[in-house]
Design a protein around this motif. Structure first.
Motif, mmCIF file in Angstrom:
data_model
loop_
_atom_site.group_PDB
_atom_site.id
_atom_site.type_symbol
_atom_site.label_atom_id
_atom_site.label_comp_id
_atom_site.label_asym_id
_atom_site.label_seq_id
_atom_site.Cartn_x
_atom_site.Cartn_y
_atom_site.Cartn_z
ATOM 1 N N GLY A 1 -6.345 -2.372 1.527
ATOM 2 C CA GLY A 1 -5.068 -1.433 0.992
ATOM 3 C C GLY A 1 -5.809 -0.052 0.908
ATOM 4 O O GLY A 1 -6.923 0.189 0.786
ATOM 5 N N ILE A 2 -4.900 0.741 1.268
ATOM 6 C CA ILE A 2 -5.364 2.237 1.756
ATOM 7 C C ILE A 2 -4.447 3.226 0.789
ATOM 8 O O ILE A 2 -3.357 2.933 0.592
ATOM 9 C CB ILE A 2 -5.084 2.430 3.123
ATOM 10 C CG1 ILE A 2 -5.866 1.800 3.842
ATOM 11 C CG2 ILE A 2 -5.424 4.005 3.537
ATOM 12 C CD1 ILE A 2 -5.357 1.726 5.709
ATOM 13 N N ILE B 1 -10.069 3.823 1.345
ATOM 14 C CA ILE B 1 -9.922 2.233 1.001
ATOM 15 C C ILE B 1 -9.802 2.111 -0.616
ATOM 16 O O ILE B 1 -10.702 2.577 -1.262
ATOM 17 C CB ILE B 1 -10.680 1.554 1.980
ATOM 18 C CG1 ILE B 1 -10.688 1.885 3.360
ATOM 19 C CG2 ILE B 1 -10.727 0.119 1.352
ATOM 20 C CD1 ILE B 1 -11.800 1.222 4.069
ATOM 21 N N VAL B 2 -8.726 1.530 -0.699
ATOM 22 C CA VAL B 2 -8.710 1.213 -2.370
ATOM 23 C C VAL B 2 -8.774 -0.217 -2.807
ATOM 24 O O VAL B 2 -9.091 -0.963 -4.097
ATOM 25 C CB VAL B 2 -7.350 1.736 -2.935
ATOM 26 C CG1 VAL B 2 -7.170 3.334 -3.042
ATOM 27 C CG2 VAL B 2 -5.953 1.424 -2.309
ATOM 28 N N ALA B 3 -8.485 -1.262 -1.915
ATOM 29 C CA ALA B 3 -8.626 -2.375 -2.020
ATOM 30 C C ALA B 3 -9.165 -3.258 -0.836
ATOM 31 O O ALA B 3 -8.603 -3.003 0.351
ATOM 32 C CB ALA B 3 -7.816 -3.241 -2.629
ATOM 33 N N THR C 1 -2.994 -3.493 -5.076
ATOM 34 C CA THR C 1 -2.538 -2.240 -4.584
ATOM 35 C C THR C 1 -1.142 -1.834 -4.811
ATOM 36 O O THR C 1 -0.335 -2.603 -4.958
ATOM 37 C CB THR C 1 -2.822 -2.163 -3.077
ATOM 38 O OG1 THR C 1 -3.916 -2.715 -2.537
ATOM 39 C CG2 THR C 1 -2.563 -0.884 -2.334
ATOM 40 N N GLU C 2 -1.039 -0.521 -5.433
ATOM 41 C CA GLU C 2 0.072 0.100 -5.825
ATOM 42 C C GLU C 2 1.237 -0.081 -4.685
ATOM 43 O O GLU C 2 0.801 0.757 -3.499
ATOM 44 C CB GLU C 2 0.098 1.388 -6.069
ATOM 45 C CG GLU C 2 0.098 1.812 -7.616
ATOM 46 C CD GLU C 2 0.170 3.467 -7.973
ATOM 47 O OE1 GLU C 2 0.774 4.125 -7.584
ATOM 48 O OE2 GLU C 2 -1.232 3.683 -8.149
ATOM 49 N N THR D 1 5.594 2.575 0.649
ATOM 50 C CA THR D 1 4.348 2.168 1.292
ATOM 51 C C THR D 1 4.581 1.543 2.632
ATOM 52 O O THR D 1 5.682 0.869 3.025
ATOM 53 C CB THR D 1 3.756 0.898 0.239
ATOM 54 O OG1 THR D 1 3.639 1.485 -0.938
ATOM 55 C CG2 THR D 1 2.459 0.153 0.680
ATOM 56 N N LYS D 2 3.785 1.771 3.506
ATOM 57 C CA LYS D 2 3.805 1.178 4.891
ATOM 58 C C LYS D 2 3.008 -0.148 4.958
ATOM 59 O O LYS D 2 1.767 0.091 4.501
ATOM 60 C CB LYS D 2 3.426 2.223 5.905
ATOM 61 C CG LYS D 2 3.508 1.870 7.434
ATOM 62 C CD LYS D 2 3.410 2.814 8.314
ATOM 63 C CE LYS D 2 3.350 2.287 9.810
ATOM 64 N NZ LYS D 2 4.870 2.102 10.181
ATOM 65 N N ILE D 3 3.553 -1.200 5.559
ATOM 66 C CA ILE D 3 2.710 -2.280 5.832
ATOM 67 C C ILE D 3 2.756 -2.911 7.130
ATOM 68 O O ILE D 3 3.527 -3.019 7.753
ATOM 69 C CB ILE D 3 3.588 -3.538 4.796
ATOM 70 C CG1 ILE D 3 3.461 -3.001 3.109
ATOM 71 C CG2 ILE D 3 2.562 -4.982 4.876
ATOM 72 C CD1 ILE D 3 3.837 -4.201 2.226
#
Ligand code: NIG
Ligand code: FE
Length: 411
Positions: A28-29, A34-36, A47-48, A53-55
């Motif tokens: 997760g970015i 990096i957040v996760a 991750t929010e 959000t781009k996946i």
């Protein structure tokens, strides 16, 4: 592949094989960081996610930290394919240097180039590096060899940092060779380096490290020591080109002056390696250079790992002794010629390479709070990276959270 082994500091011994693999993992970015990191379900929870959000679906792909290239001579003008052919016909690197080729030939070309010309030449090379998965690189001066031209190269590096995504760490290498005009008075050149150029480069914050080509035909141990200690007094951490072409004592000097890394080390003795191990000097190995110079001899990497020295890998990208931008090729050569395992080679090209340029706390692994520098590779098992060689398998490259190479366009 997170490269997270719960440790801080460069990896040594058996830690060099620890990749922190997560099967069916995700990253997760947010905002460049990096957040996760973890199993996909967990990361999706942590991750929010909203409509912006781009996946990216990376199923079936290996995901690694961006590659780090901790030793390059990226800023140069002109190429030396004539010398390549001369070597094939039997001349040695040193013989070519002695007839006026080598470093001095490139110095002449660089002195004739403007900063803008150097910027344009380097941009093309940086784009290639990025497409092959390099997201951070160290860059040395050393083809100017006078005040103005050395500062011109360092200013080129600074400008390049603003113009493209790869983060560049500048190193002052004024002690790359004695320029022609100082051949008969080398102490005057060393005085110019220590009294004028180093203070200026440090004052203008144009360099982070100070490097010396310590070798027969370049700078002696005594000269190298004086230059590195002067750099250190001005806040530039020592690095050294050591024992590249002969056993010269550079590794021992690296330990003595407290260098962050000692590079090449093809002819380093067990004693030198032990001194490095005791003082925590990182070995930056450059197997592309032995390969390109068509030498039988490679750095004793297994002995270094055995002795607890952290090993990193770099291209040494330069027009004379290693004309390649490709870190994946270096990883391949590290396996075949240095006998690193694929896992060790990848550790050496990411987290250990980051430590070799003083960035081990921020890049080189996928962990919460680190910079989101990521490569998505077009294969499902990390062992393919050194195995499927000579082609580019990097698909998507992300630098500080931005997609900088789109799926497949790098190939
Ligand atoms: O790392 N050893 C000194 N410098 C480079 C070669 C530079 C050149 O040949 O232009 C090296 O091998
Ligand atoms: Fe080099």
């Amino acid at each position: 592949m997170t490269l997270d082994s719960g440790l801080s500091g460069p990896r040594t011994g058996s830690q060099m094989g620890e990749l922190g693999l997560i099967k069916k993992g995700a990253v997760g970015i947010k905002g460049g960081e990096i957040v996760a990191v973890g199993a996909t379900a967990q990361v999706l929870k942590e991750t929010e996610i909203d409509e912006r959000t781009k996946i990216i679906d990376a199923s079936g792909n290996v995901v690694t930290p961006g590659l780090v290239d901790p030793h390059t001579h990226l800023v140069f003008a002109g190429t030396r394919e004539d010398e390549f052919e001369e070597r094939i016909r039997g001349k040695s690197y040193q013989e070519i240097e002695a007839r006026g080729g080598g470093i001095r030939a490139t110095v002449e070309k660089v002195r004739q180039s403007t900063r803008e010309e150097l910027v344009q030449l380097a941009l093309t090379r940086l784009e290639r590096m990025l497409r092959y998965g390099t997201t951070t690189a160290e860059v040395k001066s050393g083809y100017g060899l006078n005040l103005n031209d050395e500062l011109k190269i360092l200013a080129t590096i600074r400008e390049l940092s603003r113009l493209q995504p790869i983060e560049l760490i500048p190193t002052f290498l004024g002690a790359h060779q004695i320029p022609n005009e100082f051949r008969e008075r080398r102490t005057d050149y060393i005085e110019l380096l220590t009294k004028e150029i180093i203070p200026r480069a440090a004052k203008e914050r144009l360099a982070k490290f100070c490097d010396v080509f310590c070798e027969e035909g370049a700078f002696t141990l005594e000269e190298s020591k004086g230059i590195l200690l002067t750099g250190k007094r001005f806040g530039l951490t020592p690095k050294i080109h050591a024992d590249e072409l002969s056993p010269y004592g550079g590794a021992e000097l690296a330990a003595e002056v407290g260098a962050i890394s000692s590079d090449h080390l093809v002819y380093t003795s067990l004693d030198g390696v032990r001194r490095m191990g005791e003082t925590g000097v990182i070995a930056v190995l450059l197997p592309g250079t032995s390969f390109f110079l068509n030498s039988e001899r490679y750095a004793p990497a297994r002995m270094m790992i055995q002795e607890g020295v952290p090993v990193a890998l770099a291209t040494d990208f330069n027009p004379g002794s290693c004309m390649t931008e490709s870190m994946p090729l270096i990883i391949n050569l590290a396996c075949l010629k240095l006998r690193l395992t694929p896992a060790e080679a990848i550790v050496a090209a990411t987290i250990n390479a980051a430590y070799a340029i003083g960035r081990g706390g921020e890049i080189g692994s996928l962990e919460k709070g680190r910079l989101a520098d990521i490569v998505i590779w077009g294969f499902p098992s990390y062992r393919v990276l050194p195995y499927h060689f000579g082609v580019n398998l990097a698909e998507t490259v992300i630098k500080a959270g931005e997609i900088v190479v789109e799926k497949g366009e790098g190939r």
